[in-house]
Design a protein around this motif. Structure first.
Motif, PDB file in Angstrom:
ATOM      1  N   TYR A   1      10.256  -0.325   9.026  1.00  0.00           N
ATOM      2  CA  TYR A   1      11.435  -0.628   8.209  1.00  0.00           C
ATOM      3  C   TYR A   1      11.867   0.682   7.584  1.00  0.00           C
ATOM      4  O   TYR A   1      11.222   1.192   6.664  1.00  0.00           O
ATOM      5  N   MET A   2      12.971   1.256   8.075  1.00  0.00           N
ATOM      6  CA  MET A   2      13.362   2.604   7.641  1.00  0.00           C
ATOM      7  C   MET A   2      14.886   2.738   7.686  1.00  0.00           C
ATOM      8  O   MET A   2      15.459   3.282   8.621  1.00  0.00           O
ATOM      9  N   LEU A   3      15.511   2.224   6.629  1.00  0.00           N
ATOM     10  CA  LEU A   3      16.971   2.196   6.560  1.00  0.00           C
ATOM     11  C   LEU A   3      17.543   3.550   6.133  1.00  0.00           C
ATOM     12  O   LEU A   3      17.032   4.184   5.219  1.00  0.00           O
ATOM     13  N   HIS A   4      18.615   3.964   6.804  1.00  0.00           N
ATOM     14  CA  HIS A   4      19.354   5.180   6.452  1.00  0.00           C
ATOM     15  C   HIS A   4      18.462   6.417   6.422  1.00  0.00           C
ATOM     16  O   HIS A   4      18.638   7.315   5.594  1.00  0.00           O
ATOM     17  N   CYS A   5      17.482   6.459   7.298  1.00  0.00           N
ATOM     18  CA  CYS A   5      16.613   7.627   7.371  1.00  0.00           C
ATOM     19  C   CYS A   5      17.222   8.690   8.281  1.00  0.00           C
ATOM     20  O   CYS A   5      18.069   8.398   9.127  1.00  0.00           O
ATOM     21  N   GLY A   6      16.779   9.925   8.099  1.00  0.00           N
ATOM     22  CA  GLY A   6      17.252  11.020   8.924  1.00  0.00           C
ATOM     23  C   GLY A   6      16.845  10.834  10.376  1.00  0.00           C
ATOM     24  O   GLY A   6      15.793  10.269  10.684  1.00  0.00           O
ATOM     25  N   THR A   7      17.666  11.324  11.289  1.00  0.00           N
ATOM     26  CA  THR A   7      17.429  11.151  12.721  1.00  0.00           C
ATOM     27  C   THR A   7      16.090  11.744  13.133  1.00  0.00           C
ATOM     28  O   THR A   7      15.401  11.213  14.009  1.00  0.00           O
ATOM     29  N   ALA A   8      15.684  12.847  12.508  1.00  0.00           N
ATOM     30  CA  ALA A   8      14.419  13.488  12.853  1.00  0.00           C
ATOM     31  C   ALA A   8      13.236  12.557  12.632  1.00  0.00           C
ATOM     32  O   ALA A   8      12.242  12.619  13.361  1.00  0.00           O
ATOM     33  N   LEU A   9      13.324  11.694  11.639  1.00  0.00           N
ATOM     34  CA  LEU A   9      12.206  10.802  11.349  1.00  0.00           C
ATOM     35  C   LEU A   9      11.998   9.798  12.481  1.00  0.00           C
ATOM     36  O   LEU A   9      10.870   9.512  12.881  1.00  0.00           O
ATOM     37  N   TYR A  10      13.102   9.243  13.006  1.00  0.00           N
ATOM     38  CA  TYR A  10      13.007   8.324  14.143  1.00  0.00           C
ATOM     39  C   TYR A  10      12.466   9.065  15.369  1.00  0.00           C
ATOM     40  O   TYR A  10      11.652   8.525  16.123  1.00  0.00           O
ATOM     41  N   ASN A  11      12.929  10.280  15.560  1.00  0.00           N
ATOM     42  CA  ASN A  11      12.480  11.083  16.696  1.00  0.00           C
ATOM     43  C   ASN A  11      10.978  11.342  16.620  1.00  0.00           C
ATOM     44  O   ASN A  11      10.255  11.234  17.612  1.00  0.00           O
ATOM     45  N   ASN A  12      10.482  11.666  15.422  1.00  0.00           N
ATOM     46  CA  ASN A  12       9.050  11.887  15.219  1.00  0.00           C
ATOM     47  C   ASN A  12       8.242  10.626  15.503  1.00  0.00           C
ATOM     48  O   ASN A  12       7.157  10.676  16.091  1.00  0.00           O
ATOM     49  N   LEU A  13       8.756   9.490  15.046  1.00  0.00           N
ATOM     50  CA  LEU A  13       8.059   8.219  15.247  1.00  0.00           C
ATOM     51  C   LEU A  13       7.920   7.904  16.733  1.00  0.00           C
ATOM     52  O   LEU A  13       6.847   7.482  17.190  1.00  0.00           O
ATOM     53  N   LEU A  14       8.991   8.116  17.486  1.00  0.00           N
ATOM     54  CA  LEU A  14       8.928   7.865  18.926  1.00  0.00           C
ATOM     55  C   LEU A  14       7.923   8.795  19.590  1.00  0.00           C
ATOM     56  O   LEU A  14       7.127   8.370  20.434  1.00  0.00           O
ATOM     57  N   TRP A  15       7.942  10.074  19.209  1.00  0.00           N
ATOM     58  CA  TRP A  15       7.005  11.046  19.787  1.00  0.00           C
ATOM     59  C   TRP A  15       5.555  10.631  19.548  1.00  0.00           C
ATOM     60  O   TRP A  15       4.701  10.759  20.427  1.00  0.00           O
TER      61      TRP A  15
ATOM     62  N   THR B   1       0.834  -1.194   0.000  1.00  0.00           N
ATOM     63  CA  THR B   1       0.000   0.000   0.000  1.00  0.00           C
ATOM     64  C   THR B   1       0.871   1.246   0.000  1.00  0.00           C
ATOM     65  O   THR B   1       1.652   1.453   0.931  1.00  0.00           O
ATOM     66  N   VAL B   2       0.775   2.046  -1.048  1.00  0.00           N
ATOM     67  CA  VAL B   2       1.580   3.260  -1.168  1.00  0.00           C
ATOM     68  C   VAL B   2       0.830   4.422  -0.521  1.00  0.00           C
ATOM     69  O   VAL B   2      -0.302   4.730  -0.918  1.00  0.00           O
ATOM     70  N   LEU B   3       1.448   5.050   0.467  1.00  0.00           N
ATOM     71  CA  LEU B   3       0.827   6.202   1.126  1.00  0.00           C
ATOM     72  C   LEU B   3       0.847   7.399   0.180  1.00  0.00           C
ATOM     73  O   LEU B   3       1.830   7.623  -0.528  1.00  0.00           O
ATOM     74  N   SER B   4      -0.204   8.176   0.201  1.00  0.00           N
ATOM     75  CA  SER B   4      -0.303   9.322  -0.698  1.00  0.00           C
ATOM     76  C   SER B   4       0.186  10.613  -0.047  1.00  0.00           C
ATOM     77  O   SER B   4       0.430  11.592  -0.745  1.00  0.00           O
ATOM     78  N   GLU B   5       0.326  10.607   1.274  1.00  0.00           N
ATOM     79  CA  GLU B   5       0.734  11.819   1.970  1.00  0.00           C
ATOM     80  C   GLU B   5       1.980  11.578   2.806  1.00  0.00           C
ATOM     81  O   GLU B   5       2.203  10.475   3.309  1.00  0.00           O
ATOM     82  N   ASN B   6       2.758  12.619   2.959  1.00  0.00           N
ATOM     83  CA  ASN B   6       3.962  12.576   3.788  1.00  0.00           C
ATOM     84  C   ASN B   6       3.558  12.644   5.255  1.00  0.00           C
ATOM     85  O   ASN B   6       3.092  13.671   5.732  1.00  0.00           O
ATOM     86  N   GLU B   7       3.727  11.551   5.973  1.00  0.00           N
ATOM     87  CA  GLU B   7       3.352  11.496   7.384  1.00  0.00           C
ATOM     88  C   GLU B   7       4.410  12.106   8.292  1.00  0.00           C
ATOM     89  O   GLU B   7       4.185  12.256   9.485  1.00  0.00           O
ATOM     90  N   GLU B   8       5.576  12.398   7.737  1.00  0.00           N
ATOM     91  CA  GLU B   8       6.710  12.928   8.499  1.00  0.00           C
ATOM     92  C   GLU B   8       7.125  11.978   9.618  1.00  0.00           C
ATOM     93  O   GLU B   8       7.725  12.383  10.610  1.00  0.00           O
ATOM     94  N   GLY B   9       6.794  10.708   9.469  1.00  0.00           N
ATOM     95  CA  GLY B   9       7.125   9.722  10.494  1.00  0.00           C
ATOM     96  C   GLY B   9       6.189   9.739  11.681  1.00  0.00           C
ATOM     97  O   GLY B   9       6.348   8.939  12.606  1.00  0.00           O
ATOM     98  N   LYS B  10       5.191  10.605  11.676  1.00  0.00           N
ATOM     99  CA  LYS B  10       4.301  10.764  12.833  1.00  0.00           C
ATOM    100  C   LYS B  10       3.109   9.821  12.719  1.00  0.00           C
ATOM    101  O   LYS B  10       1.956  10.233  12.665  1.00  0.00           O
ATOM    102  N   ARG B  11       3.392   8.540  12.726  1.00  0.00           N
ATOM    103  CA  ARG B  11       2.331   7.528  12.595  1.00  0.00           C
ATOM    104  C   ARG B  11       2.154   6.794  13.923  1.00  0.00           C
ATOM    105  O   ARG B  11       3.092   6.196  14.449  1.00  0.00           O
ATOM    106  N   SER B  12       0.960   6.813  14.437  1.00  0.00           N
ATOM    107  CA  SER B  12       0.628   6.064  15.648  1.00  0.00           C
ATOM    108  C   SER B  12       0.283   4.631  15.272  1.00  0.00           C
ATOM    109  O   SER B  12      -0.426   4.396  14.283  1.00  0.00           O
ATOM    110  N   ILE B  13       0.768   3.676  16.048  1.00  0.00           N
ATOM    111  CA  ILE B  13       0.480   2.270  15.740  1.00  0.00           C
ATOM    112  C   ILE B  13      -0.928   1.880  16.170  1.00  0.00           C
ATOM    113  O   ILE B  13      -1.418   0.822  15.793  1.00  0.00           O
TER     114      ILE B  13
END
Length: 337
Positions: free
Chosen positions: A203-217, A183-195
């Motif tokens: 699965y996010m190889l070689h991504c910017g540190t901010a993306l991991y930080n957003n995901l944790l938040w 499933t291809v997402l149509s919008e940029n979530e900026e990593g801010k996805r709640s499970i």
């Protein structure tokens, strides 16, 4: 003279129908050109799918794949144990891992969704993938995608339960991913996805540190983090490379979670060094999370990177559309809006 005028008039009248026939042919020519474009697109997508299939076969028989699978197996075993899942859940989820067979063309067939007909026990994983890159042209990106497809099969995650996004996907790549069944997402979530309470592998190889930080938040609670597994840049590596004050100021959620996680590094082989260097599997044991201070969980301010100078992202600056920061890490990228 009259005869000449009559002949000239007859000649003009004869030319008329030829013009009309010529005009009538033009739409058919455009349709033919359109069909040619469609044929070329189908040919291009077929080439990309064959390249993916070839890469999948090469990865499957490599020592790296079996070693990486063993690493993931260890992590998920511990993860499920911490969640007090039944022992049989892991064997149901992974089965025999099909290590005695190799992938075939059906792995990239349009209707192929490995694992949908297999039992997954009581653990129903979802998967989210950020930042693969342009896999149609880049071998490293293609190997990352190939690994993802094999991972979905071995974890028995239906491809329809895997969401992927990259702001640089071409239309051809989107069509290929649709053909593969993810499933291809149509919008940029900026990593801010709640499970939303669902066990999820990111699965996010070689991504910017901010993306991991957003995901944790976006999942900043014991319950949510304990249900997550992140395959991506080593958090230990981030801690070693960044000054403590920079990590705490710019990426506070990564800084706070370091004592609440466990990680195992991916094996390193020369064949896939460019693809999986600095990659680890991370999970967050409930026992460790519960040992973090109350203040840790009370801090839930949304990340703000305005003062971050070395932001490893593609950032779309709404105040100045022409100014786009195209920093990247190891040839791949991540992004914020």
């Amino acid at each position: 003279m009259a005869a000449a005028e009559a002949a000239a008039q007859e000649s003009w009248q004869a030319a008329g129908p030829r013009k009309r026939r010529s005009a009538a042919r033009r739409p058919r020519q455009r349709k033919a050109a359109h069909r040619q474009t469609e044929a070329e697109f189908e040919a291009d997508s077929g080439v990309v799918l064959r390249h993916i299939s070839d890469a999948e076969k090469d990865l499957f028989i490599s020592d790296f794949w079996s070693s990486a699978l063993e690493t993931i197996n260890k992590c998920l075993t511990k993860h499920l144990e911490h969640l007090k899942a039944p022992v049989e859940t892991l064997s149901d989820t992974f089965g025999n891992l099909h290590l005695d067979s190799s992938p075939d063309e059906s792995d990239v067939a349009p209707d192929s969704i490995p694992g949908e007909t297999l039992g997954t026990g009581t653990c129903h994983w979802k998967c989210v993938c950020y930042g693969i890159g342009n896999f149609a042209a880049c071998v490293v990106a293609r190997n990352q995608l190939t690994f993802l497809l094999l991972l979905l099969e071995k974890c028995q995650i239906p491809r329809s339960h895997c969401w992927v996004y990259d702001p640089l996907f071409s239309q051809l790549e989107i069509e290929v991913l649709n053909t593969l069944g993810v499933t291809v997402l149509s919008e940029n979530e900026e990593g801010k996805r709640s499970i939303r309470g669902e066990a999820t592998i990111f699965y996010m190889l070689h991504c910017g540190t901010a993306l991991y930080n957003n995901l944790l938040w976006s999942n900043w609670s014991v319950d949510a983090l304990s249900k997550m597994v992140i395959i991506g840049n080593s958090f230990k590596g981030l801690e070693e490379r960044l000054l403590a004050r920079i990590l705490q100021k710019n990426y506070p959620y990564i800084a706070k979670i370091l004592k609440g996680l466990e990680e195992l590094e991916f094996p390193q082989t020369s064949q896939y060094m460019d693809t999986f260097n600095d990659t680890s599997v991370h999970w967050f044991p409930v026992q460790k999370l519960e040992q973090l201070s109350t203040d840790t969980w009370e801090f839930q301010e949304e990340p703000d990177y305005q003062d971050c100078e070395d932001l490893e992202i593609i950032r779309n600056k709404t105040e100045d559309p022409s100014a786009t920061d195209l920093n990247s890490l190891s040839g791949t990228h991540c992004w914020l809006r």
